[in-house]
Design a protein around this motif. Structure first.
Motif, PDB file in Angstrom:
ATOM      1  N   GLY A   1       0.821  -1.214   0.000  1.00 53.58           N
ATOM      2  CA  GLY A   1       0.000   0.000   0.000  1.00 53.58           C
ATOM      3  C   GLY A   1       0.849   1.255   0.000  1.00 53.58           C
ATOM      4  O   GLY A   1       0.566   2.220  -0.727  1.00 53.58           O
ATOM      5  N   PHE A   2       1.905   1.250   0.795  1.00 51.03           N
ATOM      6  CA  PHE A   2       2.820   2.391   0.840  1.00 51.03           C
ATOM      7  C   PHE A   2       3.430   2.650  -0.531  1.00 51.03           C
ATOM      8  O   PHE A   2       3.466   3.784  -1.014  1.00 51.03           O
ATOM      9  N   PHE A   3       3.887   1.579  -1.185  1.00 48.14           N
ATOM     10  CA  PHE A   3       4.517   1.755  -2.492  1.00 48.14           C
ATOM     11  C   PHE A   3       3.507   2.100  -3.588  1.00 48.14           C
ATOM     12  O   PHE A   3       3.866   2.767  -4.566  1.00 48.14           O
ATOM     13  N   GLU A   4       2.267   1.705  -3.423  1.00 43.94           N
ATOM     14  CA  GLU A   4       1.240   2.134  -4.372  1.00 43.94           C
ATOM     15  C   GLU A   4       1.023   3.637  -4.255  1.00 43.94           C
ATOM     16  O   GLU A   4       0.941   4.343  -5.269  1.00 43.94           O
ATOM     17  N   ILE A   5       0.924   4.127  -3.042  1.00 41.02           N
ATOM     18  CA  ILE A   5       0.746   5.566  -2.826  1.00 41.02           C
ATOM     19  C   ILE A   5       1.972   6.329  -3.315  1.00 41.02           C
ATOM     20  O   ILE A   5       1.853   7.359  -4.001  1.00 41.02           O
ATOM     21  N   LEU A   6       3.143   5.828  -2.990  1.00 41.98           N
ATOM     22  CA  LEU A   6       4.387   6.474  -3.430  1.00 41.98           C
ATOM     23  C   LEU A   6       4.472   6.506  -4.960  1.00 41.98           C
ATOM     24  O   LEU A   6       4.829   7.532  -5.549  1.00 41.98           O
ATOM     25  N   GLY A   7       4.120   5.409  -5.608  1.00 49.46           N
ATOM     26  CA  GLY A   7       4.127   5.368  -7.072  1.00 49.46           C
ATOM     27  C   GLY A   7       3.130   6.342  -7.670  1.00 49.46           C
ATOM     28  O   GLY A   7       3.418   7.002  -8.676  1.00 49.46           O
ATOM     29  N   ALA A   8       1.953   6.430  -7.065  1.00 50.66           N
ATOM     30  CA  ALA A   8       0.935   7.364  -7.552  1.00 50.66           C
ATOM     31  C   ALA A   8       1.439   8.798  -7.481  1.00 50.66           C
ATOM     32  O   ALA A   8       1.298   9.569  -8.438  1.00 50.66           O
TER      33      ALA A   8
END
Length: 100
Positions: free
Chosen positions: A54-61
């Motif tokens: 989830g953290f990396f999804e937000i960071l990627g976004a």
């Protein structure tokens, strides 16, 4: 299709992907249970893996919206999709249904 239309289409898809990744990333923290259900049993610490993804999804976004890092963010998102693919396979093979 002219280059201006292609550029507009590319930007539209970038925004759609950003909103989708951001929303799903936040769901990993707000409602982690469905994501924990699909983590393969062979992997340790399923809740922590859900939070990390989830953290990396937000960071990627966020990264998709920052021009100097958008290309690196795109490659990071590809790597993330590859990393979480076993969970999707696990869900399909074991017929795991997510309620709601």
């Amino acid at each position: 299709m002219n280059s201006e239309k292609i550029k507009t289409l590319k930007e539209t898809f970038r925004v759609i992907l950003t909103v989708t990744l951001g929303f799903v990333g936040v769901l990993h923290f707000a409602i982690p249970e469905p994501f924990v259900k699909i983590v393969p049993a062979q992997l340790p610490y399923p809740l922590e893996l859900v939070y990390i993804s989830g953290f990396f999804e937000i960071l990627g976004a966020i990264g998709l919206l920052v021009p100097p890092v958008s290309r690196a963010a795109a490659w990071g998102i590809i790597a993330l999709f590859i990393a979480v693919f076993p969970a999707n396979i696990n869900m399909a093979v074991n017929h795991i249904h997510l309620d709601g």
